[in-house]
Every structure is written in structure tokens, then in C-alpha cells.
Design a protein around this motif. Structure first.
Motif, PDB file in Angstrom:
ATOM      1  N   ALA A 118       0.719  -1.058   0.309  1.00  0.00           N
ATOM      2  CA  ALA A 118      -0.054   0.248   0.394  1.00  0.00           C
ATOM      3  C   ALA A 118       0.947   1.494   0.029  1.00  0.00           C
ATOM      4  N   ALA A 119       1.846   1.505   0.475  1.00  0.00           N
ATOM      5  CA  ALA A 119       2.993   2.133   0.757  1.00  0.00           C
ATOM      6  C   ALA A 119       3.723   2.457  -0.423  1.00  0.00           C
ATOM      7  N   ALA A 152      -4.756   7.497   2.969  1.00  0.00           N
ATOM      8  CA  ALA A 152      -4.179   8.048   1.495  1.00  0.00           C
ATOM      9  C   ALA A 152      -5.404   9.689   2.509  1.00  0.00           C
ATOM     10  N   GLU A 153      -6.525   9.759   2.329  1.00  0.00           N
ATOM     11  CA  GLU A 153      -6.578  11.063   3.507  1.00  0.00           C
ATOM     12  C   GLU A 153      -6.039  11.320   4.450  1.00  0.00           C
ATOM     13  N   LYS A 154      -6.054  11.161   5.249  1.00  0.00           N
ATOM     14  CA  LYS A 154      -4.407  11.478   5.978  1.00  0.00           C
ATOM     15  C   LYS A 154      -3.375  11.779   5.099  1.00  0.00           C
ATOM     16  N   MET A 155      -3.326  11.571   4.099  1.00  0.00           N
ATOM     17  CA  MET A 155      -1.309  11.849   3.625  1.00  0.00           C
ATOM     18  C   MET A 155      -1.957  13.197   3.102  1.00  0.00           C
ATOM     19  N   HIS A 215      -3.684   8.913  -4.717  1.00  0.00           N
ATOM     20  CA  HIS A 215      -5.092   9.112  -4.871  1.00  0.00           C
ATOM     21  C   HIS A 215      -5.531   8.672  -5.691  1.00  0.00           C
ATOM     22  N   PRO A 216      -5.835   7.435  -5.089  1.00  0.00           N
ATOM     23  CA  PRO A 216      -5.858   5.822  -5.875  1.00  0.00           C
ATOM     24  C   PRO A 216      -8.287   5.484  -5.807  1.00  0.00           C
ATOM     25  N   GLU A 229     -11.068   2.673  -5.066  1.00  0.00           N
ATOM     26  CA  GLU A 229     -11.104   1.580  -4.521  1.00  0.00           C
ATOM     27  C   GLU A 229     -10.825   0.426  -5.695  1.00  0.00           C
ATOM     28  N   THR A 230     -11.135   0.816  -7.000  1.00  0.00           N
ATOM     29  CA  THR A 230     -10.653  -0.429  -8.107  1.00  0.00           C
ATOM     30  C   THR A 230      -9.380  -0.218  -8.195  1.00  0.00           C
ATOM     31  N   GLU A 231      -8.586   1.167  -7.907  1.00  0.00           N
ATOM     32  CA  GLU A 231      -7.181   1.187  -8.083  1.00  0.00           C
ATOM     33  C   GLU A 231      -5.915   0.052  -6.836  1.00  0.00           C
ATOM     34  N   ILE A 232      -6.598   0.716  -5.843  1.00  0.00           N
ATOM     35  CA  ILE A 232      -6.668   0.049  -4.708  1.00  0.00           C
ATOM     36  C   ILE A 232      -6.570  -1.408  -4.436  1.00  0.00           C
ATOM     37  N   ARG A 233      -7.755  -2.433  -5.298  1.00  0.00           N
ATOM     38  CA  ARG A 233      -7.768  -3.790  -5.205  1.00  0.00           C
ATOM     39  C   ARG A 233      -6.886  -4.470  -6.010  1.00  0.00           C
ATOM     40  N   GLN A 234      -6.398  -3.137  -7.244  1.00  0.00           N
ATOM     41  CA  GLN A 234      -5.691  -3.692  -8.353  1.00  0.00           C
ATOM     42  C   GLN A 234      -4.536  -3.980  -7.417  1.00  0.00           C
TER      43      GLN A 234
END
Ligand code: FES
Ligand code: FES
Length: 159
Positions: free
Chosen positions: A111-112, A151-154, A120-121, A123-128
Motif C-alpha cells: 500500500a505504501a 490516503a486521506e490522512k496523507m 489518490h487511488p 477503490e478499484t485501483e487499491i484492489r488492483q
């Protein structure tokens, strides 16, 4: 054949002599006692062994320690800022992104890498991005939420 290697691991310079066949994950776990990097499959399928080499996520079960000579390696032990959790670690805590925790170090490292390339991924990009990381417990939903939280916090920190 033995190789002398010098690399940086979590900001510290490490020199060692390793066998040509020594895997990076074994070097990290057995020589350096960095046991946060897990071995789930040994066949490059599960992602539990994910670390960063020069900032890019790799599966350390299929990387030779000798290949890491001269590089900078970051493991899950090196991702926090001192006592302050990395936003992704915080996200896993806040969103209950783990159960047994076996997959979690690899998930955090993958994830990092994702958030560095794509802050700014969707949901689909995170799952991929997590396709190479298996979790047997959570069903992935909370893991995705944990990464969205991070992502929001960063973004807020950068703003
Ligand atoms: Fe490396 Fe499973 S232990 S991918
Ligand atoms: Fe158990 Fe992912 S939390 S394997």
C-alpha cells in the motif's frame, strides 16, 4: 559461492557475507532478526514477504540477498516515524484492517508503494494494487478502507 554485500536496511548500513542462494527474506529474518517480514508461500504468490528496495515493493522470497547489494531496503520495522505509526499502519488500526495479522506487513508495504505512485487511488485501483497480496481472514473490505483512510490522512498532511 559467498558474496560480501553492503546495503542499507531501515536507514542503517549493514555488511555481511551471504551465500549466493540466500534469499532476501531469510537474510532479513535470520541474519538481522527483522521478523516482521513474513513467509507465506515461498513462491511469489502471497505477498506476505513484501519489502521495498530503493522505494519499490518487491517480494523478498524471490529476491536474492546478493541482489540487494548496494540498495536501500525498507521493511515493516522501518516504515513508522519513530513512535508515530505510518498513516497506513494507523489506517489498519482504525479500520480494523487485520485479524490474524499475518498478511499485514506485506499489505502495508504494498500500500505504501501504491500511495507513493498514486496518492489518490480509487477503490478499484487499491484492489488492483493488492492483487499480489493474499489475506485469508478479512475479505479485503477493511483493508481497502484502511488504505483509503491513509490516503486521506496523507493528503491532509501534504495540504
Ligand atoms: Fe513471498 Fe509468499 S512468501 S510471496
Ligand atoms: Fe489474517 Fe490477513 S489478517 S491473513
Amino acid at each position: 559461492m559467498s558474496h560480501s554485500i553492503t546495503l542499507t536496511v531501515n536507514g542503517k548500513t549493514v555488511s555481511a557475507t551471504v551465500e549466493g542462494r540466500t534469499l532476501l527474506v531469510d537474510f532479513l529474518r535470520e541474519h538481522l532478526s527483522l521478523t516482521g517480514t513474513h513467509v507465506g508461500c515461498d513462491t511469489s504468490s502471497c505477498g506476505a514477504c513484501t519489502v521495498h528496495i530503493d522505494g519499490v515493493s518487491v517480494k523478498s522470497c524471490t529476491t536474492l540477498a546478493a541482489q540487494a547489494d548496494g540498495t536501500s531496503v525498507t521493511t515493516i520495522e522501518g516504515i513508522a516515524n519513530g513512535d508515530e505509526m505510518h498513516p497506513i499502519q494507523e489506517g489498519f488500526k482504525e479500520k480494523h484492517g487485520l485479524q490474524c495479522g499475518f498478511c499485514t506487513p506485506g499489505m502495508v508495504m504494498s500500500a505504501a508503494d501504491l500511495l507513493k505512485k498514486n496518492p489518490h487511488p480509487t477503490e478499484t485501483e487499491i484492489r488492483q494494487a493488492l492483487e499480489g497480496n493474499f489475506c485469508r481472514c478479512t475479505g479485503y473490505h477493511n483493508i481497502v478502507q484502511a488504505i483509503q483512510y491513509a490516503a486521506e490522512k496523507m493528503q491532509k498532511v501534504e495540504a
